[in-house]
Design a protein around this motif. Sequence first.
Motif, mmCIF file in Angstrom:
data_model
loop_
_atom_site.group_PDB
_atom_site.id
_atom_site.type_symbol
_atom_site.label_atom_id
_atom_site.label_comp_id
_atom_site.label_asym_id
_atom_site.label_seq_id
_atom_site.Cartn_x
_atom_site.Cartn_y
_atom_site.Cartn_z
ATOM 1 N N GLY A 190 8.133 3.991 28.272
ATOM 2 C CA GLY A 190 9.206 4.949 27.926
ATOM 3 C C GLY A 190 10.334 4.838 28.331
ATOM 4 N N GLU B 268 1.452 4.120 26.490
ATOM 5 C CA GLU B 268 3.200 4.082 26.239
ATOM 6 C C GLU B 268 3.621 3.620 27.802
ATOM 7 N N SER C 78 13.326 5.694 26.504
ATOM 8 C CA SER C 78 14.090 7.504 26.200
ATOM 9 C C SER C 78 13.770 9.266 26.262
ATOM 10 N N ILE D 285 11.995 11.916 18.485
ATOM 11 C CA ILE D 285 12.406 10.693 17.786
ATOM 12 C C ILE D 285 11.838 9.346 18.431
ATOM 13 N N LYS E 112 1.868 7.081 20.136
ATOM 14 C CA LYS E 112 3.309 8.148 20.526
ATOM 15 C C LYS E 112 2.705 9.905 20.030
ATOM 16 N N LYS F 74 16.675 8.418 28.652
ATOM 17 C CA LYS F 74 17.989 9.073 27.989
ATOM 18 C C LYS F 74 17.753 10.397 28.518
ATOM 19 N N GLY G 38 12.967 -1.241 18.864
ATOM 20 C CA GLY G 38 13.127 -0.204 18.709
ATOM 21 C C GLY G 38 12.823 -0.103 21.027
ATOM 22 N N GLY G 39 11.988 0.482 21.625
ATOM 23 C CA GLY G 39 12.500 0.211 22.984
ATOM 24 C C GLY G 39 12.614 -1.123 23.639
HETATM 25 C C1 LIG Z 1 15.836 4.099 23.136
HETATM 26 C C2 LIG Z 1 15.524 3.820 22.383
HETATM 27 C C3 LIG Z 1 14.104 3.428 21.912
HETATM 28 C C4 LIG Z 1 12.854 3.815 22.461
HETATM 29 O O1 LIG Z 1 12.927 5.164 22.386
HETATM 30 P P1 LIG Z 1 10.994 5.575 22.929
HETATM 31 O O2 LIG Z 1 10.604 6.576 22.928
HETATM 32 O O3 LIG Z 1 11.359 5.509 24.728
HETATM 33 O O4 LIG Z 1 9.863 5.140 21.950
HETATM 34 C C5 LIG Z 1 14.285 2.954 21.038
HETATM 35 N N1 LIG Z 1 15.460 3.480 19.600
HETATM 36 C C6 LIG Z 1 15.875 3.590 19.903
HETATM 37 C C7 LIG Z 1 16.993 3.769 18.514
HETATM 38 C C8 LIG Z 1 16.424 3.823 21.283
HETATM 39 O O5 LIG Z 1 17.835 4.415 21.194
#
Ligand SMILES: *Cc1c(COP(=O)(O)O)cnc(C)c1O
Length: 874
Positions: free
Chosen positions: A715, A712, A717, A604, A611, A720, A167-168
């Motif tokens: 983070g 957290e 996302s 997501i 979370k 994004k 993930g992150g």
């Molecule tokens: C950016 C991203 C994350 C991180 O997401 P968070 O909400 O900050 O935990 C995890 N997986 C993927 C595929 C991402 O692109």
Amino acid sequence: MTSVIDPKAIGKPQRSRRHVRTLTGYLPETDSSGKEKWPRGEEKIWKECSRHLDEDVQSITKSVVNHVQTSLARQAYNIDDLGAYQAAALSVRDNLLVNWNDTQLHYTRKAPKRAYYLSLEFLMGRTLDNALLNLGLKSQYKDGIKELGFSLEDILEQERDAALGNGGLGRLAACYLDSSASQDLPLWGYGLRYKYGIFQQLISPEGNQLEAPDPWLDNQNPWELPRLDVTYDVRFYGHAERIGETGRATWSGGQEVLAVAYDVMIPGCGTKNTNNLRLWESKPKRGFDLNSFNAGNYEGAVESSNSAAAITSVLYPNDHTTFGKELRLKQQYFWTAASLADILRRFKNLGKPISEFPDFVAIQLNDTHPTLAIPELMRILVDEEELRWDKAWEIVTNTFFFTNHTVLPEALEKWPVPLLEHLLPRRVPERHLQIIYDINMQFLQAVEKKFPGDRDRLARMSIIEEGVPKQVRMANLACIGDRKVNGVAELHSELVRTTIMKDFVEFYGVSKFANVTNGITPRRWLDQCNPELSTLISKTLGIDKTVWLKDLTKLEGLLAHTEDKKFRDEWAAIKQRNKERLAHHVQTTLGLTVNTHAMFDVQIKRLHEYKRQTLNILGVIHRYLTLKAMTPEERKKTNPRVVFFAGKAAPAYYIAKLTIRLIVNVARVINDDPDTKNYLSLYFLPDYSVSLAEVLIPASDISQHISTAGTEASGTSNMKFCLNGGLLLGTVDGANIEIAEEVGESNVFFFGHLTPAVEDLRYQHLYHPVPVEEKSPALANVLNQVSAGLFGDGGVYEPLLNTIRQSDYYLITDDFDSYISALNMVDEAYLDKDEWVKKSIRTTAKMGKFSSDRAIMDYAQEYWNIEQTPVPSS
Ligand SMILES: *Cc1c(COP(=O)(O)O)cnc(C)c1O
């Protein structure tokens, strides 16, 4: 004599040059004006035959057809989308290689200080689109591919994600590589080439997560270069023996494994600089044991080859938990040993004394996973370079930098001493452990000197945690062996200083503990995933996109246009088309029709209690019950909402998997209810990935980042979504706080308790519990409906519901009512469409700070002390 790195091999070419005729035999030197001097006169032929970037449509078409015929050995009549993708990818790779070669030559010649980013995860996603955009060749390829009868859009879909991360943390590493190349920084990544990346997530008819392997390498991977000649021996088990009185030791016996390099090209945006990500694959040192084979024992003969290959076979699918598995520790050691050997060889080629190592090398440890690099470098310096301990320690502590990613206690890495003893070389003395003990002893003596008689403090700060078994605390080792420690957002870095590293701050002083707020690359997370918005931004700012993509603060220029109605309409129309693109994706993949006139509400991320996807799904149920209680006329006045979830749970994480099951079954009931389905619907999109994120994020009106305050770290996302003009609903946590500081509190929706209250609330839950009925009647009603079986067998969900009714560690009961009011405020704000679009524009405009370019430049200047080294465009 044997050792992890054969000292005899250091400073020498990997391949014996005796049998290889090279073109010139050496690197062409440059004269004072920068012109190359070629002493043997091959310059003319070499220069004439060198491949140059072909940027016109005709050359591109030609190169793709060439690859179809030669690399793929196919003909026009049997080429499908996959074949067209592969040929196009190989053709783009040729272009990348020209730049990659020039970049590596330039770095070698200039010999700047280099930085190395050690990360056990690189969540890269797809490469073709990104490479085309960074090279500035997308429109030419679009035309070229079209001439061949294919659509670029379709063939881009053929690529599998490189999903070598959870993930992150892994995605951050990928964004930093993109930024390092785009900012011309001499940086390489080092990781593992897992045969299987993060598992593929399937959902069973009951709503359970099932895991399937991710064989991403089954089709050949055009983006990697096998470097079969770049290999290192890595030794496990075995024993070390001290030589004389010097403190040195030699190491013998045990299992020998070969680390083989695979290089992945990382193109920068609007620059020639193309950096490298080196991934290691494990292979048996000796194919198989010929003696066993001759004795008729075939299985025994290939056994060692199986266990050697197993080391890099699979990514561990855990996120924010530790998992004390021997194979994982083996992965960590294999990777750090090979990477350090490679870094040392490159340094030795400079011909500098070893004391200057930190002047030419900075190594960033992404979390504690590569911490064994610290005792490993000590071992090399003391045992092989024959340095005195103090001198070696000075080099080590000036080389490494450590990023902490979490303060959750269950995520802090610890390894049982017996496991380390078993895995790493044993007997007199157990070398790495001995080094760790020596480091610890010297450190604790210094602590004792500063805080005499404070035994509790010594116990807390020790690298070794007492108990049965004793454990090695990797975060303590990383902190002690590093120059600087950083957290990943202001609040998180403050929590690192005041909680897990408090004693260390008191010992070292606060300046060793700093902050670098995470960032995201605007190339992938705006230009690539939202091309229409990117075009509108360039048009509105009146500048070329490579300018603002590399100086994201330029987005502020959009603020001047918020009052321009035509601009706002275009902005809103793009959001609408992105929602339709997502709806189309759901239609084609799941066969479900999404109402694109509703507000899109998205959460997501990895499934984890901290979370709080649970809070979200309970909120959805509350909304459903509220709608059910309304008259049809009342319902018509509400704001229609579509809720999307996506995310994977660690395969052994029972409660997280139960949350997925609840979401899927709530979706079934809600989406089928004729009373409410026009006003509320819910989708769980399986198999969350970078590519899925690229479709979801540009379509979001509001996204949820609702972790319990203080849990957290940052983070990403959240960044994004906001960059794509989606508003944020969140707790006062991680980078949400800094996003609100930038975009203004009136443009985000905050709710919930603040970090300082969390500890007290947890204490109350344990010692003065208040029943849910009293704290939040609304929540109690929701929990009871689930128990009563409104969404299928209620009993199934009891273990999940009980985490809330009982200790409620993540404070769902405390935050529920405030969460529901925040959701209502979002509805109210959305009714004023014009004002909403203004908020959306203001949000994007103020996201400049969150470019990973800003973050990587901060590391380059404040930590690594490396300089931009642009490759001249010839
Ligand atoms: C950016 C991203 C994350 C991180 O997401 P968070 O909400 O900050 O935990 C995890 N997986 C993927 C595929 C991402 O692109």
